[in-house]
Design an enzyme around this catalytic site. Structure first.
Site, short mmCIF file in Angstrom:
data_model
loop_
_atom_site.label_atom_id
_atom_site.label_comp_id
_atom_site.label_asym_id
_atom_site.label_seq_id
_atom_site.Cartn_x
_atom_site.Cartn_y
_atom_site.Cartn_z
N GLU A 1 0.50 -1.51 -0.32
CA GLU A 1 -0.16 -0.11 0.22
C GLU A 1 0.75 0.88 0.23
O GLU A 1 -0.10 2.30 0.55
CB GLU A 1 -0.54 -0.29 1.38
CG GLU A 1 -2.02 -1.16 1.00
CD GLU A 1 -2.99 -1.44 1.76
OE1 GLU A 1 -2.97 -0.55 3.03
OE2 GLU A 1 -3.77 -2.06 2.11
N GLU B 1 -7.15 -7.30 -1.72
CA GLU B 1 -7.42 -7.42 -0.38
C GLU B 1 -8.81 -7.04 -0.57
O GLU B 1 -9.45 -6.65 -1.65
CB GLU B 1 -6.33 -6.28 0.53
CG GLU B 1 -5.24 -7.09 1.56
CD GLU B 1 -4.83 -6.25 2.13
OE1 GLU B 1 -5.45 -4.93 2.50
OE2 GLU B 1 -3.32 -5.98 2.55
#
Length: 881
Positions: free
Chosen positions: A459, A556
């Protein structure tokens, strides 16, 4: 206890000696451990850490009990020292070089032997080798003086004058420590939104002495390649040596794989210093090579291989290994009728839909993660029809056994490097440490067929692109430069030089090749037309599939739930057993998480109102698990039925990895396996929503669509059986058999379509609130999908549901137990729970529409019919009041 309270004997341990080869002696076992001022002194096991040593000696309670994560903060803030005395078990004069090798030091320490400083460590993920040839004596005293990781990280942050490196601290709800991005340590050990703050100190992997002459093998790896032009497999066998001889050493290396009638001998010459030799071994063309396949797609065949080094110096090394043959490609190419690029994996030339989850560390204390722990969790993933896991970048590079098990059971690994949700420094010392870490880990792991991708971080591309840390726009360039320096110019460069056999992406989520084109940082890393996406939404209705991104790859996504009462009970006391207790708030590390779960439940279910607070708490736990399972089922089924279609330029979804597989402690989280391995309802649902053959329904503008999803390698002619039940009756209102339905190989195709009003009219006496639809696929050859269902209304609006009498009988059959359930009425979300008895059921949390259902219990440890009967709690939605 004072520092003199304990005297350790001088230990002699057995030697591992090869023919003329090195002498290796492990220093694992009993060490002395003392606190900074010497007020605490005790025996400690190595490998291990301070927390588990204190626990083992009874000096602290279970660190996971109640509020101990905060109470025991003092342990991490102290500076501890490990030491021990040992006798040298060989004549030092016989050896040209003697090393002291640490496979893993957690994290910042000064290493001394006989009061001589050998060096320092600052990276938990690195291997450290110290030359002790001139320091070692007959009796030796080794010391590892640790510095608190918390103090060190704070000091590093203070000394970093260039520009701030956010985030400084975790959100207060996590009760964590600051500046974790300044230390090369398990990032979540300073806290995370699903885990506690336990910044450990310790020697977490093996430590040993190695003595050798001439040369010593440090790394050995075998990587398969398939030469398309020659239609032949070949292996790249790489050996990295430390050569202590002052002149080159010549010799022969023989590689032998008997099962593939392959044997080759090479003349080699080793140059002084550290260097590698790479041998290309051609596999005999007449041998039938069986490839390694992911779970559900074929066998995980491996071949025994022996590599023998016969060098002129007279020392022979024999290396036994297992070699697997598989190719992996990450396909990013234009898709007809869609902007952007595809993003999917081809294994051995076959596109594979990736089904699985995300892996986090299995414990805050790595020495408690045994082979059995890993096997149980990984086997549970395979048993739920998963074929892949992503080893997430805020934890640890897992132990060798983790990857061995994945190789053996066919679990593909998306391997992140250990950087997550933060920006990182790029000063010279830091980069050097990272470079050593990356080389070591790639060399250690690249022989594993299970690893299909290296990914630079978790991320961090998104963090910069979406400006998570509110960096003023004039300054953003500095952080972009740091990002490219770390992940592209350093990590990527090393990965490409060390391993040409598998793909690399710089981040997750990323736009893949599009991110590369935009200078490694795309404007919107969440773009559904490229790469992978992470998606979380706690404010929309999770039963509504239209809120989910029609992405190329969902790496995710998830929803929280609470672990079972039997799991929570072990670390709490009766005053904690309510949804709003201090304990329940303390355990929830995701801001607003407990309220978000209530809101999501409230959309479709009545909230529990039981006057008994403990019963109400248990009912809440049950509903959070039902809600989580139903939400992730809806989202995953959406990703699976999107694999073969493009709608408005979006689709061709080829991966679904929900967040997350396992838990690090007993707390509310996104996991489907509780701490200890117990299956939540989500994991039972995963077994079905990841089934190789599955019908999936969704509604669009009042029309019911059913898709046939198949991961099978051939087309199958099947019957789609649709049943409509009134909630008030176990007899179906109507049944429809659609014959000759084709489930296309590795595809998702529409197989049924009807307006819901027509369907209900045909089934007379049915309304949305009074009826439910169930459906399954059945083949002639015993091929059958799980039974799926489509709810026409929320349960809080359902009409006709009656309180049911559920009964059960338990009997033993060989190593399993048979539970025969009977019901007097339709029962939604029927759940069997046997408390702390370890094992799993064949199905759980199901909609019971027939009088009788047989469930198998697979125990993980010995139990009995009596134990199971007395522990069993049967719950259905109608038991929640």
């Amino acid at each position: 206890m004072g520092p003199a309270a304990l005297v350790l004997p001088v230990l002699l341990l057995p030697l591992a000696v090869a023919a003329g080869g090195p002498e290796v002696r492990s220093l694992r076992g009993s060490w002395q451990l003392r606190s900074g001022n010497g007020s605490v002194s005790l025996r400690a096991e190595v490998p291990g850490c301070v927390h588990t040593a204190l626990l083992c000696r009874g000096l602290i309670q279970d660190p996971y009990y109640r509020f101990n994560d905060v109470t025991y903060r003092w342990i991490s803030l102290d500076n501890w020292t490990y030491s021990r005395t040992f006798k040298t078990p060989f004549d030092v004069r016989k050896w040209q070089k003697v090393n002291l090798v640490f496979e893993g030091v957690d994290t910042v320490a000064q290493i001394l032997l006989n009061n001589v400083t050998l060096g320092r460590t600052d990276n938990m993920f690195n291997r450290y080798s110290f030359d002790i040839t001139s320091v070692i004596q007959e009796v030796n005293f080794v010391e590892v003086r640790f510095l608190s990781a918390v103090s060190y990280a704070a000091e590093q942050s203070r000394c970093h004058k260039a520009h701030s490196i956010p985030p400084a601290c975790p959100p207060p709800v996590q009760k964590g420590e600051c500046h974790v991005n300044f230390i090369r340590k398990e990032q979540c050990s300073f806290s995370w939104d699903w885990g506690p703050s336990f910044p450990t100190q310790g020697i977490w992997k093996d430590v040993r002495i190695e003595a050798y002459n001439h040369y010593h093998l440090i790394y050995f790896s075998v990587t398969p390649f398939f030469a398309k032009s020659a239609q032949q497999w070949y292996l790249e066998v790489e050996s990295i040596f430390d050569v202590v001889s002052s002149k080159p050493i010549a010799g022969l290396v023989t590689v032998n794989i008997p099962k593939l009638q392959t044997q080759q001998t090479f003349s080699v010459k080793l140059q002084p210093g550290e260097g590698s030799i790479v041998l290309l071994v051609n596999i005999n063309k007449s041998a039938a090579v069986e490839a390694w396949w992911p779970n559900g797609h074929g066998k995980q065949t491996g071949y025994k291989m022996t590599t023998t080094f016969m060098m002129e110096a007279g020392c022979q090394i024999e290396k036994f290994s297992k070699v697997y043959f598989r190719t992996v490609e990450l396909v990013q190419e234009p898709i007809p009728g869609s902007p952007g690029l595809s993003f999917y994996f081809r294994i051995n030339g076959r596109p594979i839909f990736i089904k699985g989850s995300n892996w986090i560390p299995a414990d805050s204390f790595q020495d408690r993660v045994t082979y059995d722990t890993l096997r149980l969790l990984l086997k549970s993933a395979a048993d739920a029809n998963m074929n892949a896991l992503r080893v997430w970048g805020g934890g640890v590079y897992e132990q060798d056994e983790f990857y061995d098990i994945c190789d053996e059971i066919g679990i593909m690994i998306w391997q992140d490097f250990m950087f997550a949700c933060a920006l990182y420094p790029t000063n010279q010392n830091y980069l050097e440490s990272v470079r050593a870490e990356v080389s070591h880990q790639v060399r250690r792991l690249k022989s594993h067929p299970s690893i299909i991708l290296w990914s630079g971080n978790n991320e961090n591309e998104a963090a910069i692109a979406s400006n998570w840390f509110s960096i003023p726009s004039p300054d953003i360039g500095v952080y972009i430069k740091d990002y490219v320096t770390l992940y592209v110019k350093n990590i990527r460069e090393i990965v490409l030089s060390e391993d040409k056999s598998r793909p690399f992406v710089a981040s997750s989520p990323t736009n893949g090749l599009e991110s590369v084109k935009e200078g490694w940082l795309s404007q919107n890393p969440y773009d559904t037309h490229y790469g992978d996406t992470h998606f979380y939404d706690y404010s929309s209705d999770c039963w509504n599939w239209t809120v989910y991104p029609k992405t190329r790859f969902a790496s995710e996504y998830g929803f929280q739930s609470w672990p079972s009462f039997s799991t929570i009970e072990k670390v709490s006391s009766p005053e904690d057993w309510s949804y709003t207790s201090n304990f329940s708030l303390h355990r929830q590390h995701h801001d607003g998480g407990n309220i978000q779960m209530l809101q999501e439940i409230g959309r479709h279910f009545k909230l529990p109102q039981n006057p008994d607070p403990v019963k109400k708490f248990k009912d809440m736990i049950y509903l959070t698990q039902v809600m989580q399972a139903q939400c992730i089922k809806t989202e995953t089924e959406f990703y699976r039925f999107s694999q073969s279609e493009i709608i408005n330029g979006e689709g061709h979804t080829m991966g679904a990895l929900y967040w997350q597989l396992n838990d690090i402690w007993q707390a509310p989280s996104w996991a489907s396996l509780e701490y200890g391995g117990k299956w939540k309802l989500l994991h039972y649902f995963a077994q079905n929503f990841f089934a190789p053959l599955l019908p999936v329904a969704y509604e669009d503008k009042g029309v019911l669509h059913i898709y046939g999803i198949s991961d099978l390698h051939e087309d199958h002619k099947l019957t789609l059986r649709v049943l409509v039940h009134a909630w008030s009756s176990l007899e179906p209102v109507c049944t429809l058999d659609e014959e000759g339905v084709i489930a296309k190989a590795q595809s998702a195709v529409p197989i049924y379509k009807e307006s819901i009003s027509d369907l209900l009219e045909r089934c007379r006496n049915c309304t949305r609130k009074s009826c439910v639809i169930t459906f399954s696929l059945v083949g002639e050859d015993g091929l059958q999908s799980p039974t799926n269902h489509y709810f026409l209304s929320s349960f809080k609006d359902a009409v006709g549901l009656e309180k049911t009498q559920l009964s059960v009988s338990v009997s033993q059959q060989d190593d399993t137990y048979i539970f025969v359930l009977q019901t007097t009425a339709i029962a939604p979300f029927v759940t069997l729970d046997v408390g702390s008895i370890k094992g799993r059921f064949s199905d759980n949390g199901f909609l019971m529409t027939e009088k009788k259902k047989v469930i198998v219990f697979y125990p993980w440890e010995p139990t009995s019919v009596e134990e199971l009967e007395s522990s069993l709690i049967l719950t259905s939605l109608l038991d929640i009041v």
